[in-house]
Design a protein around this motif. Sequence first.
Motif, mmCIF file in Angstrom:
data_model
loop_
_atom_site.group_PDB
_atom_site.id
_atom_site.type_symbol
_atom_site.label_atom_id
_atom_site.label_comp_id
_atom_site.label_asym_id
_atom_site.label_seq_id
_atom_site.Cartn_x
_atom_site.Cartn_y
_atom_site.Cartn_z
ATOM 1 N N THR A 3 -2.459 10.749 -10.054
ATOM 2 C CA THR A 3 -2.301 9.413 -10.616
ATOM 3 C C THR A 3 -0.826 9.039 -10.724
ATOM 4 N N ALA A 4 -0.583 7.743 -10.845
ATOM 5 C CA ALA A 4 0.781 7.239 -10.921
ATOM 6 C C ALA A 4 1.418 7.589 -12.257
ATOM 7 N N LYS A 5 2.686 7.920 -12.211
ATOM 8 C CA LYS A 5 3.482 8.033 -13.425
ATOM 9 C C LYS A 5 4.092 6.655 -13.677
ATOM 10 N N TYR A 37 1.840 -7.006 -5.609
ATOM 11 C CA TYR A 37 0.953 -6.029 -6.213
ATOM 12 C C TYR A 37 1.146 -4.709 -5.465
ATOM 13 N N VAL A 38 0.751 -3.609 -6.119
ATOM 14 C CA VAL A 38 0.908 -2.287 -5.503
ATOM 15 C C VAL A 38 -0.386 -1.490 -5.647
ATOM 16 N N ILE A 39 -0.829 -0.898 -4.536
ATOM 17 C CA ILE A 39 -1.922 0.083 -4.557
ATOM 18 C C ILE A 39 -1.296 1.467 -4.407
ATOM 19 N N PHE A 78 4.442 0.244 -11.857
ATOM 20 C CA PHE A 78 3.191 0.154 -12.626
ATOM 21 C C PHE A 78 2.108 -0.418 -11.716
ATOM 22 N N PRO A 79 1.582 0.372 -10.805
ATOM 23 C CA PRO A 79 0.650 -0.131 -9.785
ATOM 24 C C PRO A 79 -0.591 -0.772 -10.395
ATOM 25 N N GLN A 80 -1.080 -1.797 -9.703
ATOM 26 C CA GLN A 80 -2.263 -2.523 -10.169
ATOM 27 C C GLN A 80 -3.569 -1.809 -9.808
ATOM 28 N N HIS A 81 -3.508 -0.883 -8.845
ATOM 29 C CA HIS A 81 -4.706 -0.146 -8.463
ATOM 30 C C HIS A 81 -4.291 1.232 -7.946
ATOM 31 N N GLU A 82 -5.179 2.228 -8.160
ATOM 32 C CA GLU A 82 -4.864 3.598 -7.743
ATOM 33 C C GLU A 82 -6.028 4.195 -6.957
ATOM 34 N N VAL A 83 -5.677 4.887 -5.870
ATOM 35 C CA VAL A 83 -6.628 5.647 -5.069
ATOM 36 C C VAL A 83 -6.157 7.094 -5.117
ATOM 37 N N VAL A 84 -6.855 7.922 -5.877
ATOM 38 C CA VAL A 84 -6.385 9.268 -6.181
ATOM 39 C C VAL A 84 -7.267 10.301 -5.479
ATOM 40 N N GLY A 85 -6.641 11.156 -4.698
ATOM 41 C CA GLY A 85 -7.347 12.202 -3.966
ATOM 42 C C GLY A 85 -6.526 12.607 -2.757
ATOM 43 N N ASP A 86 -7.105 13.431 -1.917
ATOM 44 C CA ASP A 86 -6.414 13.859 -0.707
ATOM 45 C C ASP A 86 -5.947 12.637 0.081
ATOM 46 N N ILE A 107 0.887 -1.175 0.000
ATOM 47 C CA ILE A 107 0.000 0.000 0.000
ATOM 48 C C ILE A 107 0.921 1.219 0.000
ATOM 49 N N ASN A 108 1.066 1.839 -1.147
ATOM 50 C CA ASN A 108 2.051 2.905 -1.353
ATOM 51 C C ASN A 108 1.413 4.253 -1.041
#
Length: 582
Positions: A304-306, A296-298, A312-320, A275-276
Amino acid sequence: MATTSGFKRKTSDVMVAALENEKVEYIFGIPGEENLDLLNSLRDSKIKLVVTRHEQAAGFMAATVGRLTAKAGVCLSTLGPGATNFATSAAYAQLAGFPMMMITGQKPIRKSKQGSFQIVEIVEFMRPLTKFTKQIVDGDLVPSLVREAIRTAEEERPGAVHLELPEDIAETHTDAQSFPVYPVRRPIAEGKAIAKAIEMIHAATHPLLLIGAGANRKRTANMLQQFVNELKIPFFTTQMGKGVISDDHPLCLGCAALSSNDFVHVCIEKADLIINIGHDVVEKPPFIMQIGKPPYVIHVNFYTAKVDTVYFPQHEVVGDIANSVWQLKEGLNSQVHWDYSFMFKVKNTLEEHLLKGSDDNRFPLMPQRIVADLRKQMPSDGVACLDNGMYKIWFARCYKAYEPNTLLLDNALATMGAGLPSAIAVAILYPEKKVVAVCGDGGFLMNSQEMETAVRLNLNLTVLVLNDNAYGMIKWKQNVAGFPKFGLDLMNPDFVAYANSYGAKGYRATSSADYSQILHDCLYHVKGVKLVEVPVDYSWANEILDHELPHMVKQLRSESEAGTGISSALANSAPPIQTGYE
């Protein structure tokens, strides 16, 4: 928009008023003749002008103010050579995500009698190094441009911005007024993204938390502390994430100071999910992802991830980030199948390993002894500001940061020459704190002239110059690569005499015990600016990195349970690959 009152002021006065409106407290830099109107406007301002000896150092100081306060630090230069001297500090702020604003002068743009003398297209020069760069061509535009530049510098992801104020525009008159500054709430992550992340974390067998530089925000640090304490998920940090949660927390597995082959990497390889929180690829990667292999990486971040070959994360949680961590915490429950027994075994081995050399009495000193003694002497809120060199690895691995922003190092641009200017900025902002600059002999001499700035400002700080008479980091790399020794040895001045010549107090350690005593005296008894030359020998420490550490890590890997990988439950919970808009 800005209101007008009918009362006209010089544009330079309006510029200063706009900066005051943004709550700017300090401007660092070196004025030139193109800044004289602005300089005169600053004379009666609440803003304190800190005159430095080099523009690069002024930029480092401004960036450090931004790093510590989350408000854009401001620096000033003239045109041409003064402005180009900002390049390295602009890149330092931009890559590391520190809010900083540069103001540069320029010759008159409406009519000039000096041809192209000293003219460089600074706006274009700054474009690849900043988030925003603009020449001011009309005094009426000053309030809106200052507001936009500061807002851009401070919003996520923070970075460097630049305004150029030509000489003839600065002396014009305008009735423009400053804009009111309203707080803006950051957007929060989508509920579906949170739900999928919770599903993946619950399904994992060995989830780990990674804390990066983007998590170094007060609200985020507080929320992460709650997250870790409630869910009991172990964490590790990047170099720039150290101290977000105290390094002595029982769930801390250490700092990924190296890209591979360290104890923490054994835990990373054991993990099936990372969990990054707040890391991106601008900072040197703490681990390298490989297609088809765990973990795997969240990606949890403001943006968003570059995607990169190593990330190359498998899932993204974008926000504050703070809100995302809170949402995750509220939806998660500790799982009985989460297993950290092997990771805690690795942690215990690491703790024993990090003590090695910490009480070694050989001289010149080992870096482990230098780090250990400084950590013993410094209070928990004391701030160590690192330059860049071989010692940075040992500080990242061995120096425990108990509070956020108490170990300032740069692992993005990783430039030499920033240690002393950063320490000066910290000492200005927090005169009650113990502040130490840790520099190699090479990095120190790149901005050593700022010793005069520190003395002139009556600051209280200590400068450690770790002297190996070489560019030690590159010398190590040269040896590891199998090249013969060449081109990296130095001849240094008498650092004690050098410090004394500025009116500082110079010391030279002659033994390990002498180093400890001098350090204690400088921190607690001697006021003002102190420099301590510390002869250092990296040879035995490098042997540990090159031979002993890989052997120990290999042995731990062999002890790990066979078959570690991605469980079917986690694989099934990962989001499917999308090939267009839903």
